[in-house]
Design a protein around this motif. Structure first.
Motif, mmCIF file in Angstrom:
data_model
loop_
_atom_site.group_PDB
_atom_site.id
_atom_site.type_symbol
_atom_site.label_atom_id
_atom_site.label_comp_id
_atom_site.label_asym_id
_atom_site.label_seq_id
_atom_site.Cartn_x
_atom_site.Cartn_y
_atom_site.Cartn_z
ATOM 1 N N TRP A 166 0.810 -1.219 0.000
ATOM 2 C CA TRP A 166 0.000 0.000 0.000
ATOM 3 C C TRP A 166 0.838 1.262 0.000
ATOM 4 O O TRP A 166 0.429 2.286 -0.562
ATOM 5 N N LEU A 170 0.403 4.122 -2.879
ATOM 6 C CA LEU A 170 0.046 5.510 -2.597
ATOM 7 C C LEU A 170 1.111 6.496 -3.068
ATOM 8 O O LEU A 170 0.813 7.654 -3.338
ATOM 9 N N SER A 221 -0.017 7.073 8.527
ATOM 10 C CA SER A 221 -1.410 6.656 8.529
ATOM 11 C C SER A 221 -2.175 7.347 9.652
ATOM 12 O O SER A 221 -1.687 7.432 10.781
ATOM 13 N N GLN A 240 -8.931 3.015 -1.513
ATOM 14 C CA GLN A 240 -9.898 3.508 -0.533
ATOM 15 C C GLN A 240 -9.218 4.485 0.434
ATOM 16 O O GLN A 240 -9.634 4.628 1.578
ATOM 17 N N TYR A 241 -8.196 5.167 -0.059
ATOM 18 C CA TYR A 241 -7.428 6.096 0.754
ATOM 19 C C TYR A 241 -7.690 7.553 0.369
ATOM 20 O O TYR A 241 -7.780 7.884 -0.830
ATOM 21 N N LEU A 243 -5.678 11.094 0.542
ATOM 22 C CA LEU A 243 -4.287 11.525 0.632
ATOM 23 C C LEU A 243 -4.245 13.017 0.958
ATOM 24 O O LEU A 243 -4.855 13.828 0.251
ATOM 25 N N VAL A 249 -2.302 9.740 5.340
ATOM 26 C CA VAL A 249 -3.228 8.984 4.493
ATOM 27 C C VAL A 249 -4.276 8.329 5.389
ATOM 28 O O VAL A 249 -3.972 7.889 6.502
ATOM 29 N N ASN A 251 -7.225 5.451 5.429
ATOM 30 C CA ASN A 251 -7.845 4.301 4.780
ATOM 31 C C ASN A 251 -9.291 4.170 5.259
ATOM 32 O O ASN A 251 -9.552 3.696 6.364
#
Length: 264
Positions: A166, A170, A221, A240-241, A243, A249, A251
């Protein structure tokens, strides 16, 4: 403007780039339209997506009791090779399992970071690829049930990862590969009972664009339980993030079942 409700995965619409919507009981937000704007997210509590009670979320938007009992989160969800509805064998609820397992499934290759092999119901194409943040994807085989898809995935796992990196996804650090060529070399690797489906499967390469103004270079995160109030400028949506400009980020899928207030 303020929106309050229970987080569920963002709904998507096929466009260039993909359109994203965060939906609540009585309202929704078109996420694409709030790029480059300041957003405040406040954690307010829990609401299990299955029973609707204000119980702490355990996994996948479900409280502990529902996660342990609901057929929607049986082991065969994550490990399709464990599906048994085609044999008439129940795991938790045969009626539910038959509806989900005994329908066309796709085994596919996708590139969100590295080349990944995965399984999804045909009705979830291309949604599944979008949710994973894949930049491109291609179907390997379409089969009539989840079990056949599962054993195909298992047969190919030694060649490809079944997880997405992930962080690379990203940061848009994506392996440059020819998926069509890779697919064409796979027929002999498929289980015997799956090989007849190879030639009849759609082999069109799908490219996916995301609404991202700026990819993060360093990532942190957002954990709603440790940081129950966060504010930042939205710079993109991928998978499904969400930014943000400061490298944070978020989720959405991880926090399904969490009640939040969003201020724009």
């Amino acid at each position: 403007m303020q929106y309050e409700g229970v987080l569920n995965k963002m709904q998507t619409e096929w466009n260039h780039p993909i359109s994203y919507y965060l939906t609540f009981k009585n309202s929704f937000i078109n996420i694409n339209q709030i790029l480059d704007r300041n957003i405040k997210i406040e954690f307010k509590g829990y609401e299990c997506l299955n029973c609707g009670q204000a119980k702490k979320i355990f996994r996948q938007g479900f409280c502990y009791d529902c996660f342990m009992s609901s057929p929607a989160v049986g082991d065969w969800i994550m490990r399709p090779e464990l599906s048994t509805a085609h044999l008439g064998i129940e795991d938790r609820d045969l009626n539910y399992e038959s509806r989900v397992q005994l329908q066309p499934h796709i085994v596919y290759l996708a590139v969100a970071s590295d080349v990944k092999v995965g399984v999804t119901r045909k009705t979830q194409v291309p949604t599944r690829w979008i949710d994973q943040g894949a930049s491109k994807a291609i179907e390997i085989v379409e089969v009539p049930n989840r079990y056949l898809a599962g054993i195909t995935e298992v047969a190919l796992k030694d060649m490809f990862t079944d997880k997405t990196n992930w962080r690379k996804m990203l940061q848009n650090d994506i392996l440059d590969v020819d998926l069509a060529k890779i697919r064409s070399d796979l027929k002999s690797k498929l289980p015997d009972e799956v090989q007849p489906y190879f030639e009849s499967t759609n082999s069109e390469l799908i490219n996916i664009d995301y609404p991202v103004l700026e990819f993060p270079t360093k990532i942190k995160s957002l954990n709603l339980e440790k940081t129950p109030c966060y504010e930042g400028v939205l710079k993109g949506i991928k998978g499904q993030y969400l930014l943000f400009e400061d490298g944070t980020v978020f989720n959405i899928r991880t926090y399904e079942g969490y009640v939040v207030n969003i201020s724009l």
